[in-house]
Design an enzyme around this catalytic site. Structure first.
Site, mmCIF file in Angstrom:
data_model
loop_
_atom_site.group_PDB
_atom_site.id
_atom_site.type_symbol
_atom_site.label_atom_id
_atom_site.label_comp_id
_atom_site.label_asym_id
_atom_site.label_seq_id
_atom_site.Cartn_x
_atom_site.Cartn_y
_atom_site.Cartn_z
ATOM 1 C CG PHE A 1 -40.911 -32.952 -21.274
ATOM 2 C CD1 PHE A 1 -40.815 -34.016 -22.047
ATOM 3 C CD2 PHE A 1 -41.426 -33.087 -19.878
ATOM 4 C CE1 PHE A 1 -41.198 -35.281 -21.482
ATOM 5 C CE2 PHE A 1 -41.663 -34.235 -19.273
ATOM 6 C CZ PHE A 1 -41.683 -35.272 -20.171
ATOM 7 C CG ASP B 1 -35.534 -28.630 -19.013
ATOM 8 O OD1 ASP B 1 -34.610 -29.261 -19.018
ATOM 9 O OD2 ASP B 1 -36.517 -28.789 -18.803
ATOM 10 C CE1 TYR C 1 -34.732 -38.577 -16.705
ATOM 11 C CE2 TYR C 1 -34.750 -38.182 -14.324
ATOM 12 C CZ TYR C 1 -35.472 -38.145 -15.662
ATOM 13 O OH TYR C 1 -36.784 -37.155 -15.735
ATOM 14 C CE LYS C 2 -34.119 -36.449 -20.339
ATOM 15 N NZ LYS C 2 -35.292 -37.685 -20.526
#
Length: 410
Positions: free
Chosen positions: A139, A208, A233-234
């Site tokens: 990412f 990560d 939040y996933k």
């Protein structure tokens, strides 16, 4: 090619036999088929009332007393211990706070500092460890942070794919930053083998976990991971912008030298001393005042895991079943050659999403959302569908594939 009625009937039977089916009722959902939980998880139904209590009673009535009486001060570690079992960690090694980006920076700089403190490959004389390896497919923010950390620590930054890591490691490698699951393709990387390779080279592994925590077993303690970060939040459904977490392996905590020392991580936070002295344990990962409202919303969201005795193993089993079924439905409904899966077919290499390459992916996803199937799009040509087993069912999967086929053909 399977008929829609056949696959729809199979979906109904699979949902009826699903041991996690009842968990769906604990979320706020509507008629939309929501397959974007790998970006933002759905709202657990009990969270609004809990947050209202935090605002009205803890903040409104108790005010500053809540730091002690409502447990605000200890929330980062308390909630960290709630997340720990979901990533395979023992208590006292996870602290919640700040963003994923901030925690990546803390972890990576601290890893390099430890490696440089260790010295060469023999623990003393030898080449200076002045190289950071970073996942070339990461990412983007992780790459930006790695570049900044490299400049700060006097290291060279070397982007490599996870598959190239074993061959790229050397006696100058200080730290390696990797993603457990590729955010575009959903590819699951081999955390145990890559961590072992990093350790064999005398370097430190930073993982990560944004796209794996809450979706599949991680095994941080089991596999000896040094440091790890992740968002909440996933698949943990903590809410938009909910705080991230930092894992520091227990035996490394006395050496964890954060590049962001703050009063919250001081051994005497209320001593207001001009000299910094780090606290012991995972508290060293704290920086400033916690974001209490979002932190306690996350704590409430985690109740979903406890109240139903939901296990990560059960979630993983359903995740694989859902993604298998989706790929079957896509193969049955979508015209040949219109989409191509870039997500590995092998279970050992698959996270909890399916990514389909499609020439006009952006426009296709826009039309899917208009028709009640919510996934997302990643440039230049990827349709992403995330499968959160806590609330996604097999009927959702069959409908998504059917609507996708209709969208692509007319």
């Amino acid at each position: 090619m399977s008929e829609p009625t056949s696959l729809a009937g199979e979906a109904e039977r699979l949902d009826a036999a699903d041991p996690l089916a009842a968990v769906r009722e604990r979320f706020v959902l509507d008629d939309v088929t929501y397959l974007d939980g790998n970006s933002l998880g759905a709202l657990p139904a009990h969270v609004p009332a809990r947050v209202a209590d935090v605002v009205r009673r803890q903040w409104g009535d108790l005010r500053i007393r809540s730091w002690e009486e409502s447990g605000w001060w200890t929330a980062p570690e308390r909630i960290g211990d709630r997340i720990a079992p979901l990533v395979g960690a023992g208590a006292g090694q996870v602290v919640v706070g700040d963003s994923t980006s901030v925690n990546v920076f803390k972890a990576l700089v601290a890893a390099v500092r430890m490696a440089q403190e260790d010295g060469g490959t023999d623990g003393g004389a030898g080449p200076v460890r002045d190289e950071i390896l970073v996942d070339a497919t990461t990412f983007p923010t992780d790459g930006y942070i790695a570049e900044s950390a490299a400049r700060m620590t006097g290291c060279a930054l070397r982007p490599v794919t996870p598959a190239e890591v074993p061959g790229a490691l050397g006696d100058r490698t200080a730290a390696v930053l990797l993603n457990h699951v590729d955010y575009r393709t959903g590819r699951l990387h081999d955390l145990p083998a890559l961590t072992a390779a990093v350790h064999a080279a005398g370097a430190y592994a930073v993982w990560d976990l944004c796209h794996s925590a809450g979706a599949l077993p991680v095994g941080l303690d089991e596999h000896g991971v040094d440091l790890a970060v992740g968002c909440t939040y996933k698949y943990l459904n903590g809410g938009p912008g909910s705080p991230a977490y930092l894992y520091v392996r227990r035996d490394l905590q006395p050496r964890f030298d954060s590049p962001l020392p703050g009063w919250n991580s001081h051994a005497e936070p209320f001593g207001m001393r001009s000299e910094y002295a780090p606290a012991s344990g995972a508290v060293r990962g704290r920086v400033g005042t916690p974001d209490i409202l979002s932190l306690l919303a996350l704590e409430a969201a985690l109740d979903v895991w406890d109240e139903g005795g939901v296990s990560v193993a059960a979630v993983r089993e359903k995740s694989l079943a859902l993604t298998d079924f989706f790929l079957r439905c896509v193969g049955a409904y979508v015209p040949d050659g219109r989409v191509e899966s870039v997500t590995p077919a092998a279970h050992a290499e698959r996270g909890s999403q399916v990514a389909l390459r499609c020439d006009d992916a952006g426009e296709v996803m826009k039309r899917l959302i208009e028709r009640g199937v919510v996934g997302d799009y990643r440039a230049p040509d990827v349709l992403r569908f995330g499968f959160t087993p806590l609330y996604v069912g097999f009927a959702d999967v069959e409908r998504a594939a059917r609507v996708l086929a209709r969208t692509l053909t007319g």
